[in-house]
Design a protein around this motif. Structure first.
Motif, PDB file in Angstrom:
ATOM      1  N   ALA A 282     -21.136 -10.246 -96.619  1.00 27.00           N
ATOM      2  CA  ALA A 282     -21.704  -9.858 -95.346  1.00 27.00           C
ATOM      3  C   ALA A 282     -21.552  -8.540 -94.929  1.00 27.00           C
ATOM      4  CB  ALA A 282     -21.041 -10.783 -94.281  1.00 27.00           C
ATOM      5  N   GLU A 283     -22.432  -7.611 -94.299  1.00 22.27           N
ATOM      6  CA  GLU A 283     -22.614  -6.363 -94.075  1.00 22.27           C
ATOM      7  C   GLU A 283     -21.259  -5.788 -93.587  1.00 22.27           C
ATOM      8  OE1 GLU A 283     -23.524  -3.728 -95.674  1.00 22.27           O
ATOM      9  OE2 GLU A 283     -25.525  -4.095 -95.173  1.00 22.27           O
ATOM     10  N   GLY A 287     -17.512   0.871 -97.548  1.00 26.09           N
ATOM     11  CA  GLY A 287     -17.172   0.083 -98.883  1.00 26.09           C
ATOM     12  C   GLY A 287     -15.879  -0.249 -99.595  1.00 26.09           C
ATOM     13  N   GLY A 288     -14.969   0.690 -99.011  1.00 25.00           N
ATOM     14  CA  GLY A 288     -13.611   0.763 -99.628  1.00 25.00           C
ATOM     15  C   GLY A 288     -12.910  -0.406 -98.886  1.00 25.00           C
ATOM     16  N   SER A 289     -13.421  -1.235 -97.838  1.00 21.91           N
ATOM     17  CA  SER A 289     -12.737  -2.502 -97.196  1.00 21.91           C
ATOM     18  C   SER A 289     -12.984  -3.643 -98.262  1.00 21.91           C
ATOM     19  CB  SER A 289     -13.341  -2.547 -95.969  1.00 21.91           C
ATOM     20  OG  SER A 289     -14.758  -3.318 -95.963  1.00 21.91           O
ATOM     21  N   VAL A 294     -16.131  -6.903 -91.504  1.00 17.30           N
ATOM     22  CA  VAL A 294     -17.513  -7.178 -91.390  1.00 17.30           C
ATOM     23  C   VAL A 294     -18.029  -6.662 -90.210  1.00 17.30           C
ATOM     24  CG1 VAL A 294     -18.997  -8.948 -91.280  1.00 17.30           C
ATOM     25  CG2 VAL A 294     -17.239  -8.956 -92.948  1.00 17.30           C
ATOM     26  N   THR A 295     -19.030  -6.172 -90.111  1.00 16.56           N
ATOM     27  CA  THR A 295     -19.684  -6.039 -88.927  1.00 16.56           C
ATOM     28  C   THR A 295     -20.999  -6.643 -88.565  1.00 16.56           C
ATOM     29  OG1 THR A 295     -20.848  -3.927 -89.890  1.00 16.56           O
ATOM     30  CG2 THR A 295     -19.046  -3.455 -88.460  1.00 16.56           C
ATOM     31  N   HIS A 332     -10.793 -11.318 -88.421  1.00 20.40           N
ATOM     32  CA  HIS A 332     -10.801  -9.960 -87.379  1.00 20.40           C
ATOM     33  C   HIS A 332     -12.168  -9.280 -87.714  1.00 20.40           C
ATOM     34  CE1 HIS A 332     -10.008  -7.372 -91.189  1.00 20.40           C
ATOM     35  NE2 HIS A 332      -9.983  -8.676 -91.648  1.00 20.40           N
ATOM     36  N   PHE A 333     -12.270  -8.128 -86.917  1.00 25.34           N
ATOM     37  CA  PHE A 333     -13.525  -7.083 -87.108  1.00 25.34           C
ATOM     38  C   PHE A 333     -13.389  -5.858 -86.713  1.00 25.34           C
ATOM     39  CE2 PHE A 333     -13.694  -9.247 -82.948  1.00 25.34           C
ATOM     40  CZ  PHE A 333     -13.991  -8.120 -82.125  1.00 25.34           C
ATOM     41  N   PRO A 334     -14.079  -4.747 -87.410  1.00 26.40           N
ATOM     42  CA  PRO A 334     -13.602  -3.375 -87.142  1.00 26.40           C
ATOM     43  C   PRO A 334     -13.954  -2.991 -85.665  1.00 26.40           C
ATOM     44  CG  PRO A 334     -15.545  -3.703 -88.636  1.00 26.40           C
ATOM     45  CD  PRO A 334     -15.191  -5.108 -88.536  1.00 26.40           C
TER      46      PRO A 334
END
Length: 728
Positions: A282-283, A287-289, A294-295, A332-334
């Motif tokens: 998922a988008e 990239g380092g995560s 996910v967003t 969770h989400f950023p």
């Protein structure tokens, strides 16, 4: 004359109008039909119908209006809009009824829309005879919402959306806008400020660092009907299940989904794995995560191609006989200000209590599992991947962080639940609903929990109550983190010290049947200074490789399913890096790798092939009658011997020896009634890079009791090796 009334005019210009369709468009009035349009920067606007062409008066600020002497609103009328250097003729977006039905709105309001992606987001469609795109978004706290995109030069003034009652959903059908266009939602917050947001239900996005949503429509034709029909025939816990974990972007860096489809299925099939597990696709902006922040929950990452390209890859894996699992991240989400955080100006997807919203470990936000619309967003998302992309299983990340209110929190940083406990009851209910829904809607799919505590009933059915009074969480499988930590800790010890840690290899059998387990050697174990699998082992290079081979032989024979992260199948010495992926050059014959890395790779291939053809190793994984210790207490010898049985009672004997010496005439008890036993696997074979201490001829069982059994075998145990034997 019928200009837009001043209050409506102000609200439309401010982006705070809830019902633009009630003002703009065509409306019967005394003396005819009033036409009103809001087209900033237009030089002129005319109404065009079958026998009609009439110009509208310019009222300023982009508003145009006129009352035409008509008896009724003409069917399918269009607007002819003239800009400086351009002219277009399109249907009037404000001449359409809502393109979202009342039943959809009812299900959204109830939090029970199991195919939410059909109702929300951007969907190309034909509506009232016109081709265009329906935009819908849930933003209950917004004072107004407008659609912006490259089709309106990112100015949403002329594209306000309407509020569909108390559902919190905003809708606009935009004719003549279709697939491939970029878009976002411009939301006016409760305080009057504006925010530009990507679509939470976007099915396609721009490639990061760009973050616009993309209108998408699938054209992929699936060719995996036979696979889907067959996958539900045998429950996963009673079937062979050997998983190759992959980070798609770094497996072979630079490959797209379609290029991966030409290489990855062939490699995984050749290696004998039954399934592949993809780290999150998922988008995600960073990239380092590795995809774990996910967003775009409904969009495969655009780094590697389009959603149809990803479907092509899944299709290719299925046609190669390989199941596809996917990491899913509902924990969770950023906090990116263009994504879900305070989406419409207030807490929406995150919990309203700041103490519960902030994830203490990752600087992210936790979902509000108690809000029905948020729960619906996530439950539908789980089904979405299985139904739209034919995913065969979801490995749910960080389940423990969801289950406990005090997870990574100190005293005073959390509040107990209504019963005084630390369990997050909302998260429990969400996981139960998600599992029940996915299993009902997608037969043959498996859900897998990464859950690191002793929570009771992770893989118990949701309707079965446990000792704590909770129903089971309803997962199909659970990662056995205890086995992983204990066994790797044992293997890291020098052989001379292993006898003091013997129980670390046997303790897993105390609880082996409490859940349906997967034995995971995942990406988490080969990064951040933990070293690769072979580099965890002590001794010189030969001993390290021998230890890894013996360990893998032990792992494949142990009750539970297997998971191995890419690069570990050929004993890569370096830790994994998402920047360059596995060190494939180690397999190059020019490097002289035949007896080193290629030998370990060949062993993993043979382990998988033997495993798949040996029901004793998987048929009774969750049945205590399928396992029996032969020598579980031979600590002085660093030996572990046990029997596995298939459903018919046929045995397989596994003997692991974790000392760097040869043990001659080592007696191991076996069941009576089997005259001879044949060595079917020996990790010390020369072709694997071992010393070649093997026994190709059958062993005759002696009528000499040993280990509480009436017969026994006299074996020569190779150093640092695992041997499998079965009746000849």
């Amino acid at each position: 004359m019928s200009p837009v009334p001043a209050p409506d005019r102000a609200r439309l210009l401010d982006g705070t109008h809830h019902d633009p369709h009630g003002v703009l468009g065509a409306h019967p009035v005394p003396g005819g039909v009033a036409f009103r349009a809001l087209r900033p920067y237009a030089r002129s606007v005319s109404v065009v119908a079958a026998d009609l062409r009439a110009g509208l008066r310019d009222d300023g600020d982009g508003f145009f209006s006129a009352v035409l002497p008509l008896r009724a609103v003409p069917d399918g009328y269009r607007l002819d809009i003239s800009y400086e250097g351009a002219e277009l003729e399109i249907p009037d977006a404000y001449g359409f009824l809502p393109a979202l039905g009342e039943f959809d709105l009812h299900l959204i309001g109830e939090g029970r829309h199991e195919q939410l992606w059909h109702a929300l987001g951007a969907r190309p469609m034909v509506h009232q005879g016109a081709t265009g795109t329906r935009f819908t978004v849930w933003a209950p706290n917004a004072r107004g919402v407008r659609v912006v995109g490259n089709f309106n030069f990112w100015d949403g003034t002329g594209f306000p959306m309407r509020s569909l009652g108390g559902s919190g959903v905003w809708e606009l059908f935009v004719p003549s806008v279709g697939e491939g266009e970029l878009y976002k939602f411009e939301i006016t917050r409760p305080d009057g400020s504006r925010t530009l947001r990507a679509d939470p239900l976007a099915r396609r996005t721009e490639a990061p660092p760009a973050n616009s949503s993309v209108i998408d429509e699938s054209h992929h034709e699936w060719h995996d009907a036979e696979w889907l029909a067959r996958r539900a025939e045998v429950p996963v816990h009673q079937a062979p299940f050997s998983v190759y974990e992959v980070h798609l972007a770094s497996w072979r860096p630079g490959l797209t989904y379609r290029q991966l489809a030409e290489q990855l299925p062939a490699y995984v099939a050749d290696m004998g794995f039954t399934h592949i597990e993809l780290m999150p696709v998922a988008e995600h902006p960073f990239g380092g995560s590795w995809g774990y922040q996910v967003t775009g929950f409904y969009a495969p990452t655009a780094r590697l191609g389009t959603p149809d390209d990803f479907k092509y890859l899944v299709d290719a894996l299925h046609r190669a006989g390989i199941g596809v699992l996917m990491d899913w991240v509902p924990a969770h989400f950023p906090r990116d200000d263009w994504a879900l955080a305070e989406f419409d100006g207030r807490t929406l997807y995150e919990h309203e209590d700041p103490g519960r919203a902030a994830h203490p470990d990752w600087g992210t936000l936790e979902f509000d599992y108690g809000r029905k619309e948020v729960r619906n967003f996530l439950v539908a998302n789980a089904s979405y991947w299985c139904e739209e992309f034919h995913i065969d299983g979801l490995r749910v990340d960080a389940v423990a962080s969801m289950l406990y209110l005090d997870y990574s929190r100190e005293d005073g940083e959390w509040s107990p639940n209504e019963h005084g406990g630390r369990e997050n009851l909302d998260a429990v209910a969400f996981l139960q609903e998600m599992n029940a829904t996915v299993y009902r809607r997608a037969p043959g799919v498996v859900t897998i929990a990464e859950e690191s505590t002793a929570w009771d009933g992770v893989t118990r059915a949701t309707h079965h109550k446990g000792p704590g009074g909770f129903g089971g969480l309803g997962f199909g499988l659970k990662w056995n983190m205890g086995w992983m930590h204990d066994s790797l800790d044992y293997m890291a010890k020098e052989p001379v010290h292993r006898k003091y840690h013997h129980n670390e290899m046997t303790f897993s059998m105390v609880y082996a049947y409490s859940e349906n387990y997967v034995l995971p050697i995942s990406h988490d174990e080969v990064v951040h200074g933990k070293r690769s699998l072979v580099s965890k082992m002590p001794g010189d290079w030969w001993q390290r490789r021998a230890d890894q081979r013996a360990y893998l032989g032990f792992m494949w024979a142990h009750p539970g399913k297997q998971l191995l992260f890419m690069g570990q199948e050929f004993a890569q010495g370096a830790e994994w890096s998402e920047g360059h992926g596995p060190d494939w050059w180690l397999l190059d014959p020019a490097y002289g790798a035949e007896a080193d890395h290629r030998g370990v790779r060949d062993l993993v291939r043979d382990l998988n092939m033997l495993y798949r053809g040996e029901p004793a190793l998987w048929q009774r994984d969750t049945d205590p009658e399928g396992f029996s210790w032969v020598a579980g207490d031979a600590a002085e010898d660093n030996v572990f011997a046990f029997l596995r049985y298939d459903a018919a009672g046929s045995p397989l004997l596994a003997v692991s020896h974790f000392s760097p010496v040869v043990r001659h005439a080592y007696r191991v008890g076996v069941p009576d009634g089997f005259g001879a036993w044949q060595e079917v696997l020996n990790t010390d074979e020369s072709r694997y890079g071992g010393g070649g201490v093997t026994h190709p001829d059958p062993f005759k069982a002696d009528p000499v009791p040993s280990h509480g059994r009436p017969a026994s075998l006299r074996l020569t145990l190779p150093p640092l090796a695992t041997v499998w034997l079965r009746p000849a």
